[in-house]
Scaffold this motif. Sequence first.
Motif, short mmCIF file in Angstrom:
data_model
loop_
_atom_site.label_atom_id
_atom_site.label_comp_id
_atom_site.label_asym_id
_atom_site.label_seq_id
_atom_site.Cartn_x
_atom_site.Cartn_y
_atom_site.Cartn_z
N ARG A 44 0.85 -1.19 0.00
CA ARG A 44 0.00 0.00 0.00
C ARG A 44 0.89 1.23 0.00
O ARG A 44 1.84 1.34 0.76
CB ARG A 44 -0.89 -0.05 1.24
N SER A 45 0.56 2.18 -0.88
CA SER A 45 1.33 3.41 -0.99
C SER A 45 0.39 4.58 -1.23
O SER A 45 -0.82 4.41 -1.29
CB SER A 45 2.33 3.28 -2.15
N CYS A 47 -0.23 7.97 -3.77
CA CYS A 47 0.11 8.60 -5.05
C CYS A 47 0.87 9.90 -4.77
O CYS A 47 0.50 10.67 -3.90
CB CYS A 47 -1.17 8.87 -5.84
N VAL A 56 -2.80 3.80 -3.34
CA VAL A 56 -2.44 2.94 -4.47
C VAL A 56 -1.91 1.64 -3.91
O VAL A 56 -1.12 1.64 -2.96
CB VAL A 56 -1.34 3.61 -5.34
N ASP A 57 -2.34 0.50 -4.46
CA ASP A 57 -1.76 -0.79 -4.13
C ASP A 57 -0.76 -1.14 -5.21
O ASP A 57 -1.12 -1.36 -6.37
CB ASP A 57 -2.84 -1.88 -4.05
N ALA A 58 0.52 -1.18 -4.85
CA ALA A 58 1.58 -1.51 -5.79
C ALA A 58 1.81 -3.01 -5.75
O ALA A 58 2.02 -3.59 -4.69
CB ALA A 58 2.86 -0.78 -5.42
N TRP A 65 8.28 -3.16 -9.31
CA TRP A 65 6.88 -2.72 -9.36
C TRP A 65 6.35 -3.06 -10.74
O TRP A 65 6.72 -2.45 -11.74
CB TRP A 65 6.85 -1.23 -9.10
N ARG A 67 2.79 -3.65 -11.57
CA ARG A 67 1.51 -3.03 -11.88
C ARG A 67 0.96 -2.41 -10.61
O ARG A 67 1.51 -2.56 -9.54
CB ARG A 67 0.53 -4.04 -12.49
N GLN A 68 -0.15 -1.71 -10.76
CA GLN A 68 -0.78 -1.06 -9.61
C GLN A 68 -2.28 -1.14 -9.74
O GLN A 68 -2.82 -1.27 -10.83
CB GLN A 68 -0.34 0.39 -9.51
N GLU A 69 -2.92 -1.05 -8.60
CA GLU A 69 -4.38 -1.07 -8.54
C GLU A 69 -4.83 0.06 -7.62
O GLU A 69 -4.16 0.36 -6.63
CB GLU A 69 -4.89 -2.40 -8.00
N HIS A 81 -8.47 5.89 -10.25
CA HIS A 81 -7.24 6.63 -10.52
C HIS A 81 -7.58 7.79 -11.44
O HIS A 81 -8.40 7.65 -12.35
CB HIS A 81 -6.24 5.77 -11.30
N ARG A 89 3.43 4.66 -11.77
CA ARG A 89 4.46 3.63 -11.85
C ARG A 89 5.57 4.03 -12.81
O ARG A 89 6.74 3.69 -12.62
CB ARG A 89 3.85 2.30 -12.28
#
Length: 190
Positions: A44-45, A47, A56-58, A65, A67-69, A81, A89
Amino acid sequence: MDRRTFLRRSGIGVGAGAVATQMPFNIIERAEAKGESGKLEVKRSVCTHCSVGCSVDAVVDNGVWVRQEPVFDSPLNLGAHCAKGASVREHGMTQDSHRLKYPMKLVGGKWQKITWDQAYDEISKKLLDIRKESGPDAFFVVGSSKHNNEQAELLCKWVRLWGSNTPTTRRASATRPPFPAWPRRGATAR
């Protein structure tokens, strides 16, 4: 169309059809996605593009890294997003990146790798020559919608430090319009 042209074009069409029937169509294979290798982690991060703070879930594969969701339980972005967040990313990529990792200079029609010190020296000399010859407003600095708030503010501070009085940010343009203020409705012009 005369008879000779008709027969010529028909012959070309039949010949092309005969050749096409003999072509191997099995050279096109089914495309399959490359599977992730190793252990996938979801980190978990936040943006970094603006000060809203969307989550953002990296998805990280062996430290990269991939992909991201968006985070659906985030009260800020509610699982979505924006265009900037969708590209977050790209800004942290270093492995197998298409971006340059060192300065290049075009010499004699070919790109050559130069040192960072040489690049800084050449660019700063050219900028100082432009400012000395034409003044600090002689060049135009353009920000982008890919800049986050902090990058835009830093760019404006650098332009002011350079000596120009032309930079503007969203905060500055909200308090100082770029055009003369129009009289309010009902006010008489003087």
